[in-house]
Write a protein that holds these residues in place. Sequence first.
Motif, mmCIF file in Angstrom:
data_model
loop_
_atom_site.group_PDB
_atom_site.id
_atom_site.type_symbol
_atom_site.label_atom_id
_atom_site.label_comp_id
_atom_site.label_asym_id
_atom_site.label_seq_id
_atom_site.Cartn_x
_atom_site.Cartn_y
_atom_site.Cartn_z
ATOM 1 N N PHE A 159 0.987 -1.167 0.159
ATOM 2 C CA PHE A 159 -0.037 0.137 0.054
ATOM 3 C C PHE A 159 0.880 1.297 0.108
ATOM 4 C CE2 PHE A 159 -1.658 2.601 3.692
ATOM 5 C CZ PHE A 159 -2.405 3.471 2.876
ATOM 6 N N ARG A 160 0.617 2.309 -1.079
ATOM 7 C CA ARG A 160 1.469 3.286 -1.034
ATOM 8 C C ARG A 160 0.622 4.502 -0.207
ATOM 9 N NH1 ARG A 160 6.555 4.345 -2.587
ATOM 10 N NH2 ARG A 160 6.182 2.856 -4.201
ATOM 11 N N VAL A 161 1.264 5.245 0.763
ATOM 12 C CA VAL A 161 0.597 6.370 1.541
ATOM 13 C C VAL A 161 0.476 7.388 0.672
ATOM 14 C CG1 VAL A 161 0.720 8.027 3.816
ATOM 15 C CG2 VAL A 161 1.698 5.378 3.590
ATOM 16 N N GLN A 162 -0.801 7.922 0.897
ATOM 17 C CA GLN A 162 -1.029 9.171 0.052
ATOM 18 C C GLN A 162 -1.426 10.281 0.992
ATOM 19 O OE1 GLN A 162 -3.491 8.548 -3.677
ATOM 20 N NE2 GLN A 162 -3.516 6.386 -2.983
ATOM 21 N N GLY A 163 -1.452 11.551 0.749
ATOM 22 C CA GLY A 163 -1.810 12.704 1.750
ATOM 23 C C GLY A 163 -3.013 12.569 2.453
ATOM 24 N N HIS A 164 -4.297 12.078 1.851
ATOM 25 C CA HIS A 164 -5.351 11.643 2.185
ATOM 26 C C HIS A 164 -5.373 10.446 3.349
ATOM 27 C CE1 HIS A 164 -6.210 9.515 -1.371
ATOM 28 N NE2 HIS A 164 -6.228 8.582 -0.437
ATOM 29 N N ASN A 165 -4.199 9.898 3.612
ATOM 30 C CA ASN A 165 -4.169 8.877 4.547
ATOM 31 C C ASN A 165 -3.586 9.540 5.803
ATOM 32 O OD1 ASN A 165 -2.971 6.811 1.946
ATOM 33 N ND2 ASN A 165 -4.897 6.694 2.784
ATOM 34 N N CYS A 166 -3.277 10.645 5.970
ATOM 35 C CA CYS A 166 -2.284 11.390 6.900
ATOM 36 C C CYS A 166 -3.165 11.956 7.998
ATOM 37 C CB CYS A 166 -1.120 12.160 6.307
ATOM 38 S SG CYS A 166 0.005 11.269 5.544
ATOM 39 N N ASN A 167 -2.568 11.962 9.284
ATOM 40 C CA ASN A 167 -3.122 12.442 10.346
ATOM 41 C C ASN A 167 -2.782 14.085 10.353
ATOM 42 O OD1 ASN A 167 -0.681 12.535 11.512
ATOM 43 N ND2 ASN A 167 -1.111 10.631 12.522
#
Lengths: 139, 139, 139, 139
Positions: free
Chosen positions: B42-50
């Motif tokens: 899974f590649r982390v994107q900006g909308h996965n961040c806190n």
Amino acid sequence: MRVNPEDYGIPAEYQHWEGDRAEDHNGPFFFRCHDNGVHTLFRVQGHNCNGHGGLHGGIMMLFADFTLCIAGTRGDQDDSVITVTCNNEFVGPASDGDLIEGHGEVVRRGGSLIFTRCTLSTGDQTILTASAVLKRLRN
Amino acid sequence: MRVNPEDYGIPAEYQHWEGDRAEDHNGPFFFRCHDNGVHTLFRVQGHNCNGHGGLHGGIMMLFADFTLCIAGTRGDQDDSVITVTCNNEFVGPASDGDLIEGHGEVVRRGGSLIFTRCTLSTGDQTILTASAVLKRLRN
Amino acid sequence: MRVNPEDYGIPAEYQHWEGDRAEDHNGPFFFRCHDNGVHTLFRVQGHNCNGHGGLHGGIMMLFADFTLCIAGTRGDQDDSVITVTCNNEFVGPASDGDLIEGHGEVVRRGGSLIFTRCTLSTGDQTILTASAVLKRLRN
Amino acid sequence: MRVNPEDYGIPAEYQHWEGDRAEDHNGPFFFRCHDNGVHTLFRVQGHNCNGHGGLHGGIMMLFADFTLCIAGTRGDQDDSVITVTCNNEFVGPASDGDLIEGHGEVVRRGGSLIFTRCTLSTGDQTILTASAVLKRLRN
């Protein structure tokens, strides 16, 4: 982003926590603090659902984590915690369109660690029980 | 939806699980089964961040749940499980753009319950350990 | 108290942790550290069993806690930890007379918190998976 | 064995669960069911203590498991459950001689699985929060 709870059928006195993109991408999630903890609300949308057409367990855990952290910070945007552990039991299902309610409480607030618990429910059915240990970040 | 892993810098031999809107809304998530379990990416994107700019713990739990359930079904789209419990320890952080790898295994496959465990990591750093009990749904 | 592992059918190279009355009252429990973690052993006796005649789940958790803490301290009697969380899945049963083996490992050793995991087994059957967060005590 | 609660400073109306050797070896443990759950009691003795001189975390988990299972069976000796998962947070310490009180409740009683939670406390201090999934055994 100015988020209006009433757009989601949620009373206007509920607050939105600002600045968390992952929560806004799945929610928005709302909260209201009271003397003994926090009450949170979230309206299930189609993009929160799994292949069975129900609310995804991972999204329940995301909302539980929100509820547990808001309990830990008492909704103070200047306070900051990280989750160390989060345990979850999936007690029952929820569906697209349901209003999910969280009740979070602090069991003990220590010097560095905070012990919290919550339940999630829809209508009169409990759907999740969770507990977490949070670590306070020094500002 | 036809999802191409290479669009996310993930090798073409990884598969996408079809039909889960909540996972696609946050992922997409990919997997590859092998003899002893499952490997997920899974590649982390900006909308996965806190709000701290790191991968949200709730999204880690969503991806852990995916990893644990794929381990339980061995990636068979005709098989079906629900998560009964999911316990998580947040061992370390991850950031926007990171590639998250999951390793899931079945500890025991019983008649109605399946015991599974996984770790999530990025590079050589473990970021989450999780364990779950799954319940098999009869088709 | 001088405790001899061979009295319990356990190899002489295993060590006994000194000074824990609750563990000795139910055990004794033995351990041996190696490069990647700890190996622990315990012989089930009648007073460890529940009303079904099997090893009590609570005693499994007591022995898991021992295994996790020994992993955290690497068996150093001068080191000291307390358990903050302990999560357990009961994968299978064990019986009076069985030799229980624990395998514990440290996932990450932080400045104040240590993340550990273990499995308990008898013969080739896993009976418990557990994970814990430990807190280091400053001496 | 006829066990008298008053020998441990526990009110005479509390019951003892018969036939569990592991619990009697560490307890005895007592309980009283009420409409919303179960209240349990246990007097800490020296052989329940760890190397720090406090109540051992493993014994807290043993007593939590007792509390959770009594909640699940409502104290009915003809009913029978096994513990599938048990998660524990160690909120605070207890000492030799302390009276430990458990409060257990059923969150949901399903066809095969029962979801339960409990807290343990001494005086007005919570020392442990726990949750469990139990499996009903058919007689």
